[in-house]
Write a protein that holds these residues in place. Sequence first.
Motif, mmCIF file in Angstrom:
data_model
loop_
_atom_site.group_PDB
_atom_site.id
_atom_site.type_symbol
_atom_site.label_atom_id
_atom_site.label_comp_id
_atom_site.label_asym_id
_atom_site.label_seq_id
_atom_site.Cartn_x
_atom_site.Cartn_y
_atom_site.Cartn_z
ATOM 1 N N ASN A 59 -48.402 -46.366 27.546
ATOM 2 C CA ASN A 59 -47.752 -46.363 26.231
ATOM 3 C C ASN A 59 -46.660 -47.433 26.204
ATOM 4 O O ASN A 59 -46.324 -48.019 27.243
ATOM 5 C CB ASN A 59 -47.173 -44.968 25.913
ATOM 6 C CG ASN A 59 -46.189 -44.513 26.958
ATOM 7 O OD1 ASN A 59 -45.096 -45.064 27.078
ATOM 8 N ND2 ASN A 59 -46.576 -43.522 27.754
ATOM 9 N N GLY A 60 -46.107 -47.641 25.037
ATOM 10 C CA GLY A 60 -45.114 -48.712 24.871
ATOM 11 C C GLY A 60 -43.768 -48.406 25.505
ATOM 12 O O GLY A 60 -42.998 -49.322 25.807
ATOM 13 N N THR A 61 -43.474 -47.121 25.688
ATOM 14 C CA THR A 61 -42.216 -46.738 26.330
ATOM 15 C C THR A 61 -42.289 -47.030 27.828
ATOM 16 O O THR A 61 -41.389 -47.675 28.394
ATOM 17 C CB THR A 61 -41.938 -45.232 26.089
ATOM 18 O OG1 THR A 61 -42.023 -44.977 24.687
ATOM 19 C CG2 THR A 61 -40.570 -44.842 26.598
ATOM 20 N N ILE A 64 -41.819 -50.693 28.676
ATOM 21 C CA ILE A 64 -40.441 -51.189 28.803
ATOM 22 C C ILE A 64 -39.851 -50.773 30.152
ATOM 23 O O ILE A 64 -39.244 -51.584 30.861
ATOM 24 C CB ILE A 64 -39.544 -50.653 27.652
ATOM 25 C CG1 ILE A 64 -40.131 -51.031 26.289
ATOM 26 C CG2 ILE A 64 -38.120 -51.205 27.784
ATOM 27 C CD1 ILE A 64 -39.416 -50.361 25.108
ATOM 28 N N SER A 85 -32.990 -49.589 16.618
ATOM 29 C CA SER A 85 -34.350 -49.561 17.161
ATOM 30 C C SER A 85 -34.790 -48.119 17.309
ATOM 31 O O SER A 85 -34.056 -47.190 16.972
ATOM 32 C CB SER A 85 -34.410 -50.273 18.520
ATOM 33 O OG SER A 85 -35.744 -50.340 18.999
ATOM 34 N N TRP A 86 -35.991 -47.965 17.816
ATOM 35 C CA TRP A 86 -36.526 -46.664 18.205
ATOM 36 C C TRP A 86 -35.972 -46.357 19.596
ATOM 37 O O TRP A 86 -35.737 -47.270 20.376
ATOM 38 C CB TRP A 86 -38.056 -46.744 18.192
ATOM 39 C CG TRP A 86 -38.793 -45.574 18.754
ATOM 40 C CD1 TRP A 86 -39.624 -45.573 19.855
ATOM 41 C CD2 TRP A 86 -38.796 -44.238 18.244
ATOM 42 N NE1 TRP A 86 -40.138 -44.307 20.033
ATOM 43 C CE2 TRP A 86 -39.636 -43.477 19.073
ATOM 44 C CE3 TRP A 86 -38.151 -43.621 17.168
ATOM 45 C CZ2 TRP A 86 -39.862 -42.114 18.871
ATOM 46 C CZ3 TRP A 86 -38.368 -42.265 16.963
ATOM 47 C CH2 TRP A 86 -39.222 -41.529 17.809
ATOM 48 N N SER A 88 -37.031 -45.490 22.383
ATOM 49 C CA SER A 88 -37.682 -46.004 23.605
ATOM 50 C C SER A 88 -36.923 -47.170 24.208
ATOM 51 O O SER A 88 -36.852 -47.317 25.432
ATOM 52 C CB SER A 88 -39.094 -46.501 23.289
ATOM 53 O OG SER A 88 -39.886 -45.477 22.767
ATOM 54 N N THR A 89 -36.373 -48.013 23.349
ATOM 55 C CA THR A 89 -35.698 -49.221 23.823
ATOM 56 C C THR A 89 -34.505 -48.869 24.708
ATOM 57 O O THR A 89 -34.287 -49.502 25.746
ATOM 58 C CB THR A 89 -35.201 -50.066 22.633
ATOM 59 O OG1 THR A 89 -36.245 -50.180 21.681
ATOM 60 C CG2 THR A 89 -34.780 -51.443 23.090
ATOM 61 N N VAL A 131 -35.233 -56.711 20.057
ATOM 62 C CA VAL A 131 -36.335 -55.930 19.484
ATOM 63 C C VAL A 131 -36.739 -56.593 18.168
ATOM 64 O O VAL A 131 -35.915 -56.759 17.272
ATOM 65 C CB VAL A 131 -35.895 -54.474 19.208
ATOM 66 C CG1 VAL A 131 -37.057 -53.672 18.610
ATOM 67 C CG2 VAL A 131 -35.383 -53.813 20.483
ATOM 68 N N ALA A 159 -43.063 -54.088 20.256
ATOM 69 C CA ALA A 159 -43.837 -52.908 19.832
ATOM 70 C C ALA A 159 -44.188 -52.925 18.350
ATOM 71 O O ALA A 159 -45.186 -52.345 17.936
ATOM 72 C CB ALA A 159 -43.063 -51.630 20.159
ATOM 73 N N GLN A 160 -43.347 -53.605 17.549
ATOM 74 C CA GLN A 160 -43.582 -53.621 16.101
ATOM 75 C C GLN A 160 -43.955 -55.016 15.602
ATOM 76 O O GLN A 160 -43.966 -55.248 14.393
ATOM 77 C CB GLN A 160 -42.321 -53.128 15.362
ATOM 78 C CG GLN A 160 -41.933 -51.712 15.734
ATOM 79 C CD GLN A 160 -40.847 -51.125 14.853
ATOM 80 O OE1 GLN A 160 -40.437 -51.724 13.870
ATOM 81 N NE2 GLN A 160 -40.367 -49.944 15.213
ATOM 82 N N SER A 181 -46.538 -51.685 22.085
ATOM 83 C CA SER A 181 -47.029 -50.323 21.918
ATOM 84 C C SER A 181 -48.310 -50.420 21.108
ATOM 85 O O SER A 181 -48.400 -51.201 20.162
ATOM 86 C CB SER A 181 -46.015 -49.478 21.152
ATOM 87 O OG SER A 181 -46.623 -48.271 20.720
ATOM 88 N N TYR A 183 -49.479 -47.442 19.906
ATOM 89 C CA TYR A 183 -49.418 -46.131 19.245
ATOM 90 C C TYR A 183 -50.288 -46.238 17.979
ATOM 91 O O TYR A 183 -50.333 -47.299 17.350
ATOM 92 C CB TYR A 183 -47.949 -45.863 18.904
ATOM 93 C CG TYR A 183 -47.673 -44.574 18.191
ATOM 94 C CD1 TYR A 183 -47.596 -43.371 18.889
ATOM 95 C CD2 TYR A 183 -47.462 -44.558 16.808
ATOM 96 C CE1 TYR A 183 -47.330 -42.184 18.229
ATOM 97 C CE2 TYR A 183 -47.194 -43.374 16.138
ATOM 98 C CZ TYR A 183 -47.134 -42.182 16.855
ATOM 99 O OH TYR A 183 -46.873 -41.015 16.196
ATOM 100 N N LYS A 186 -49.156 -48.297 14.973
ATOM 101 C CA LYS A 186 -48.654 -49.662 15.161
ATOM 102 C C LYS A 186 -49.691 -50.675 14.637
ATOM 103 O O LYS A 186 -50.834 -50.308 14.370
ATOM 104 C CB LYS A 186 -48.355 -49.900 16.651
ATOM 105 C CG LYS A 186 -47.181 -49.035 17.166
ATOM 106 C CD LYS A 186 -45.811 -49.578 16.768
ATOM 107 C CE LYS A 186 -44.703 -48.558 16.818
ATOM 108 N NZ LYS A 186 -44.162 -48.255 18.133
ATOM 109 N N TYR A 311 -34.553 -46.078 11.016
ATOM 110 C CA TYR A 311 -34.563 -44.693 11.467
ATOM 111 C C TYR A 311 -33.361 -44.007 10.842
ATOM 112 O O TYR A 311 -32.417 -44.685 10.472
ATOM 113 C CB TYR A 311 -34.527 -44.666 13.002
ATOM 114 C CG TYR A 311 -35.763 -45.388 13.527
ATOM 115 C CD1 TYR A 311 -36.982 -44.728 13.641
ATOM 116 C CD2 TYR A 311 -35.704 -46.739 13.807
ATOM 117 C CE1 TYR A 311 -38.124 -45.411 14.069
ATOM 118 C CE2 TYR A 311 -36.851 -47.425 14.220
ATOM 119 C CZ TYR A 311 -38.055 -46.751 14.353
ATOM 120 O OH TYR A 311 -39.175 -47.428 14.734
#
Length: 368
Positions: A59-61, A64, A85-86, A88-89, A131, A159-160, A181, A183, A186, A311
């Motif tokens: 996964n994208g997390t 990283i 950011s989300w 995960s970063t 990011v 990721a985005q 990511s 996901y 995405k 977010y």
Amino acid sequence: MEISFVDLKAQYDSIKADIDAAIKSVIDNTAFIGGPIVREFQAKFAEKYGVKHCVAVANGTDAIYIALRMIGIGDGDEVITTAHSWISTSETISQTGAKPVFVDVEPDYFTIDPEKIEEKITERTKAIIPVHIYGQVCDMDRIMAIAKKHKLKVLEDTAQAHFSEYRGTRAGLIGDVATFSFYPGKNLGAYGDAGAIITNDDELAENMRMFANHGALIKHQHKMEGINSRLDTLQAAILAVKLNHILDWTQARRDCANRYDKLLGGIDGLVIPKVRPNSKHSYHLYVIRTDRRDELKSFLASKGVPTVLHYPTILPLLKPYEKYGYTPENFPVAYQNQNTILSIPIYPELPDDHQAYIVEQIAAFFNK
Ligand SMILES: *Cc1c(COP(=O)(O)O)cnc(C)c1O
């Protein structure tokens, strides 16, 4: 008319035969972890993106975390990243034992403000994670200049921003290493969790590949302790099919954004997203801003238009970071964005009549 924020079924329907065949072949071959299909996807992604190595992970997390560990981040280090950011970063920075150090964003672009990076650099700072949020590329020239001056590594969280471009170079090809990511929602999405890391550095690629697979490139030959973060073969097969369409889908997102720009451009009280000069946005999200955000969000919901906040709370103000004592005044731009942003539907298959209806409702709100 049923408006969706994103419609993954529409995309599946458009490539159904190829996806079904790809899934069937994985099952027929009963190779569920690793094998030629995963290797082929990595090679295909690397070729399409224009990079030497692609390391597919779970996964994208994890991507990283693995990249941070293998560029040498650990206990006592500091890593600079954006306030917007989300999680995960930043949670992956903490997972390595390092401290995430947040920086405010630029007024126009939602991305880390290079102007405010240097004041956060200490003798413990080892890396920067820009990011490319929503698909907008960061001001990479200035970030790379700062990194070079202070001998810091740069990990691009892409990721985005699959296939976004900065001065003719794809997002993710500017720093030392970049993470993706896949996901499902995405821009390039699997049918479950999936991610990847890219780099042109041979040694780093090998170390990341090893670390993601229990520290072994060859079974039972563990060179270090690692983690289990492998890409499922089923996901690799699905992603390989979708990779054939990603450039068209990215263009469709841009076309959709251009239509929004034209139709929403003149509305008083509404700010449409600005694109960094000399760059190409990939519009993972189309994020408008207004001081009447909450009111607009409920109005649109009452008209059947789903919207999302990406977010609701900026990273430094989330509970796990309370211990650092940050306040909104430390991140004035990001904090203002937190309270004014609204993501409206954008995806390659968004029907024209849906888009027209969404615009009509937004215009109705501001004109009433
Ligand atoms: C989605 C996302 C990630 C994490 O990806 P997962 O595959 O969900 O683990 C990391 N960073 C950003 C900016 C993201 O949007």
